[in-house]
Write a protein that holds these residues in place. Structure first.
Motif, PDB file in Angstrom:
ATOM      1  N   ALA A   1     -16.736  22.825  61.695  1.00 26.05           N
ATOM      2  CA  ALA A   1     -17.856  22.164  60.782  1.00 26.05           C
ATOM      3  C   ALA A   1     -19.384  22.830  60.654  1.00 26.05           C
ATOM      4  O   ALA A   1     -19.606  23.018  59.516  1.00 26.05           O
ATOM      5  N   LEU A   2     -19.561  23.221  61.664  1.00 20.52           N
ATOM      6  CA  LEU A   2     -20.906  24.024  61.582  1.00 20.52           C
ATOM      7  C   LEU A   2     -20.822  25.467  60.840  1.00 20.52           C
ATOM      8  O   LEU A   2     -21.820  25.410  60.204  1.00 20.52           O
ATOM      9  N   GLU A   3     -19.670  26.145  60.670  1.00 16.55           N
ATOM     10  CA  GLU A   3     -19.288  27.118  60.078  1.00 16.55           C
ATOM     11  C   GLU A   3     -19.440  26.794  58.465  1.00 16.55           C
ATOM     12  O   GLU A   3     -20.035  27.641  57.721  1.00 16.55           O
ATOM     13  N   LEU A   4     -18.594  25.768  58.255  1.00 19.66           N
ATOM     14  CA  LEU A   4     -18.541  25.314  56.673  1.00 19.66           C
ATOM     15  C   LEU A   4     -19.749  24.784  56.199  1.00 19.66           C
ATOM     16  O   LEU A   4     -20.425  25.257  55.050  1.00 19.66           O
ATOM     17  N   LEU A   5     -20.786  24.352  57.039  1.00 17.50           N
ATOM     18  CA  LEU A   5     -22.050  23.814  56.627  1.00 17.50           C
ATOM     19  C   LEU A   5     -22.966  24.877  56.448  1.00 17.50           C
ATOM     20  O   LEU A   5     -23.895  25.010  55.686  1.00 17.50           O
ATOM     21  N   SER A   6     -22.622  26.445  57.228  1.00 15.33           N
ATOM     22  CA  SER A   6     -23.489  27.156  56.912  1.00 15.33           C
ATOM     23  C   SER A   6     -23.335  28.099  55.851  1.00 15.33           C
ATOM     24  O   SER A   6     -24.244  28.988  55.251  1.00 15.33           O
ATOM     25  N   ILE A   7     -22.059  27.852  55.126  1.00 12.55           N
ATOM     26  CA  ILE A   7     -21.825  28.690  54.252  1.00 12.55           C
ATOM     27  C   ILE A   7     -21.565  27.833  52.762  1.00 12.55           C
ATOM     28  O   ILE A   7     -21.544  28.466  51.349  1.00 12.55           O
ATOM     29  N   ASN A   8     -21.486  26.577  52.836  1.00 14.84           N
ATOM     30  CA  ASN A   8     -21.397  25.783  51.702  1.00 14.84           C
ATOM     31  C   ASN A   8     -22.404  24.931  51.556  1.00 14.84           C
ATOM     32  O   ASN A   8     -23.141  24.332  52.323  1.00 14.84           O
ATOM     33  N   ALA A   9     -22.489  24.368  50.239  1.00 11.68           N
ATOM     34  CA  ALA A   9     -23.574  23.144  50.030  1.00 11.68           C
ATOM     35  C   ALA A   9     -22.965  21.966  49.821  1.00 11.68           C
ATOM     36  O   ALA A   9     -22.248  21.789  48.887  1.00 11.68           O
ATOM     37  N   TYR A  10     -23.207  21.218  50.749  1.00 10.70           N
ATOM     38  CA  TYR A  10     -22.857  19.878  50.757  1.00 10.70           C
ATOM     39  C   TYR A  10     -23.642  18.646  50.295  1.00 10.70           C
ATOM     40  O   TYR A  10     -24.804  18.888  50.512  1.00 10.70           O
ATOM     41  N   ASP A  11     -22.938  17.827  49.594  1.00 11.28           N
ATOM     42  CA  ASP A  11     -23.736  16.562  49.105  1.00 11.28           C
ATOM     43  C   ASP A  11     -24.085  15.729  50.339  1.00 11.28           C
ATOM     44  O   ASP A  11     -25.072  14.845  50.300  1.00 11.28           O
ATOM     45  N   ILE A  12     -22.901  15.639  51.114  1.00  9.61           N
ATOM     46  CA  ILE A  12     -22.982  14.388  52.109  1.00  9.61           C
ATOM     47  C   ILE A  12     -21.870  14.987  53.130  1.00  9.61           C
ATOM     48  O   ILE A  12     -21.153  15.694  52.858  1.00  9.61           O
ATOM     49  N   ALA A  13     -22.314  14.749  54.598  1.00 10.44           N
ATOM     50  CA  ALA A  13     -21.441  14.735  55.640  1.00 10.44           C
ATOM     51  C   ALA A  13     -20.995  13.763  56.202  1.00 10.44           C
ATOM     52  O   ALA A  13     -21.777  12.566  56.650  1.00 10.44           O
ATOM     53  N   VAL A  14     -19.527  13.656  56.459  1.00 13.94           N
ATOM     54  CA  VAL A  14     -18.838  12.551  57.104  1.00 13.94           C
ATOM     55  C   VAL A  14     -18.398  12.658  58.488  1.00 13.94           C
ATOM     56  O   VAL A  14     -17.693  13.868  58.531  1.00 13.94           O
ATOM     57  N   LEU A  15     -18.961  12.363  59.319  1.00  9.94           N
ATOM     58  CA  LEU A  15     -18.986  12.949  60.726  1.00  9.94           C
ATOM     59  C   LEU A  15     -18.171  12.167  61.687  1.00  9.94           C
ATOM     60  O   LEU A  15     -18.585  10.634  61.687  1.00  9.94           O
ATOM     61  N   ASP A  16     -17.223  12.221  62.352  1.00  7.39           N
ATOM     62  CA  ASP A  16     -16.566  11.654  63.632  1.00  7.39           C
ATOM     63  C   ASP A  16     -17.507  11.775  64.731  1.00  7.39           C
ATOM     64  O   ASP A  16     -17.728  12.953  64.796  1.00  7.39           O
ATOM     65  N   ARG A  17     -17.601  11.068  65.525  1.00  8.21           N
ATOM     66  CA  ARG A  17     -18.480  11.279  66.685  1.00  8.21           C
ATOM     67  C   ARG A  17     -17.890  12.100  67.763  1.00  8.21           C
ATOM     68  O   ARG A  17     -18.305  12.986  68.285  1.00  8.21           O
ATOM     69  N   ASP A  18     -16.656  11.471  67.839  1.00  9.14           N
ATOM     70  CA  ASP A  18     -15.880  12.273  69.093  1.00  9.14           C
ATOM     71  C   ASP A  18     -15.006  13.393  68.669  1.00  9.14           C
ATOM     72  O   ASP A  18     -13.797  12.830  68.343  1.00  9.14           O
ATOM     73  N   ILE A  19     -15.334  14.501  68.542  1.00 12.15           N
ATOM     74  CA  ILE A  19     -14.739  15.485  68.190  1.00 12.15           C
ATOM     75  C   ILE A  19     -14.737  16.841  69.085  1.00 12.15           C
ATOM     76  O   ILE A  19     -15.652  16.750  69.955  1.00 12.15           O
ATOM     77  N   PRO A  20     -13.748  17.821  69.342  1.00 14.41           N
ATOM     78  CA  PRO A  20     -13.994  18.765  70.187  1.00 14.41           C
ATOM     79  C   PRO A  20     -15.069  19.814  69.744  1.00 14.41           C
ATOM     80  O   PRO A  20     -15.455  19.835  68.402  1.00 14.41           O
ATOM     81  N   GLY A  21     -15.288  20.489  70.467  1.00 14.71           N
ATOM     82  CA  GLY A  21     -16.537  21.362  70.223  1.00 14.71           C
ATOM     83  C   GLY A  21     -17.927  20.811  70.191  1.00 14.71           C
ATOM     84  O   GLY A  21     -17.948  19.612  70.803  1.00 14.71           O
ATOM     85  N   PRO A  22     -18.895  21.132  69.510  1.00 11.99           N
ATOM     86  CA  PRO A  22     -19.995  20.541  69.269  1.00 11.99           C
ATOM     87  C   PRO A  22     -19.588  19.001  68.720  1.00 11.99           C
ATOM     88  O   PRO A  22     -18.754  19.105  67.758  1.00 11.99           O
ATOM     89  N   THR A  23     -20.151  17.912  69.283  1.00 12.16           N
ATOM     90  CA  THR A  23     -19.770  16.480  68.899  1.00 12.16           C
ATOM     91  C   THR A  23     -20.373  16.198  67.662  1.00 12.16           C
ATOM     92  O   THR A  23     -21.205  17.206  67.053  1.00 12.16           O
ATOM     93  N   GLY A  24     -19.904  15.163  66.931  1.00 16.05           N
ATOM     94  CA  GLY A  24     -20.529  14.692  65.789  1.00 16.05           C
ATOM     95  C   GLY A  24     -21.865  14.493  65.821  1.00 16.05           C
ATOM     96  O   GLY A  24     -22.780  14.558  64.966  1.00 16.05           O
ATOM     97  N   ASP A  25     -22.325  13.916  67.050  1.00 18.51           N
ATOM     98  CA  ASP A  25     -23.618  13.682  67.304  1.00 18.51           C
ATOM     99  C   ASP A  25     -24.536  14.795  67.532  1.00 18.51           C
ATOM    100  O   ASP A  25     -25.719  15.020  66.846  1.00 18.51           O
TER     101      ASP A  25
END
Length: 227
Positions: free
Chosen positions: A36-60
């Motif tokens: 998720a962080l990689e995609l956020l670093s290279i793409n321009a998003y209008d909205i992020a939809v986050l599940d809180r409990d995910i592997p790696g850095p959490t949604g929080d």
């Protein structure tokens, strides 16, 4: 609109992505925090939809990083954590909206569009240029008062062009804004869609091709170049 779906359940992520595409909303998916962080670093998003409990850095943690970045990307938390305290903590992290599982796709779409309108509240909800009238909420287009029926992809492309207010938009930017990360960068989908959109809008041609650069809405007599 282009959104990032951060969800570690592959079937649910794919179902959301496919459902949003049917509503002319381009969606990329990430199954863990690092992706998720990689995609956020290279793409321009209008909205992020986050599940809180995910592997790696959490949604929080991702929510905190989005807020800290100052990007202004609205955050919708989509999670099974449905207690009031969970919601309170989610909003405290910077979430703009909170939807608990299970949910109806239609409700997600309505919430995404509401967030997008809120994000763009300084722009007029209905856009008009060169005889075109585009209503992004009702998904309607009129030219000189005549209703134009468009496919979802044609509408998405036209919305990007109209929003540019006569500015030139490259094929690469159209591909990024109206499609998603799975789109082949060498595809001719943009050219084909622009060509079919131009025909739907009718003569005189209103979408101008700027050779070697991209496309724009013509406000004069230069809209006759075909894709």
């Amino acid at each position: 609109m282009r959104v990032l779906i951060v969800e570690d359940e592959p079937y649910l992520a794919d179902a959301i992505r496919d459902g949003l595409r049917l509503e002319a909303i381009a969606a990329d998916t990430a199954g863990n925090g690092d992706a998720a962080l990689e995609l956020l670093s290279i793409n321009a998003y209008d909205i992020a939809v986050l599940d809180r409990d995910i592997p790696g850095p959490t949604g929080d943690e991702i929510a905190e990083r989005i807020v800290a970045s100052g990007s202004g990307i609205p955050i919708l938390m989509l999670t099974a954590a449905d207690r009031l305290d969970d919601k309170a903590s989610g909003f405290g992290l910077g979430a703009d909206d909170y939807l608990t599982k299970p949910f109806e796709l239609r409700e997600l779409v309505l919430r995404l569009r509401a967030l997008d309108r809120r994000r763009a509240r300084n722009r007029p909800p209905v856009r008009e240029i060169a005889g075109l009238r585009l209503d992004p909420f009702r998904r309607e287009v009129f030219r000189d008062g005549r209703y134009i029926a468009l496919t979802r992809k044609q509408f998405a492309v036209l919305e990007v062009l109209v929003t540019a207010e006569g500015g030139v938009i490259s094929a690469e930017e159209l591909l990024e804004r109206a499609w998603d990360e799975n789109a082949d960068p060498f595809t001719n989908a943009v050219r084909i869609t622009v060509s079919s959109l131009r025909k739907r809008l009718g003569e005189p041609w209103i979408i101008a091709t700027v050779a070697g650069v991209g496309y724009r809405i013509s406000t004069g007599s230069d809209g006759g170049d075909r894709a």
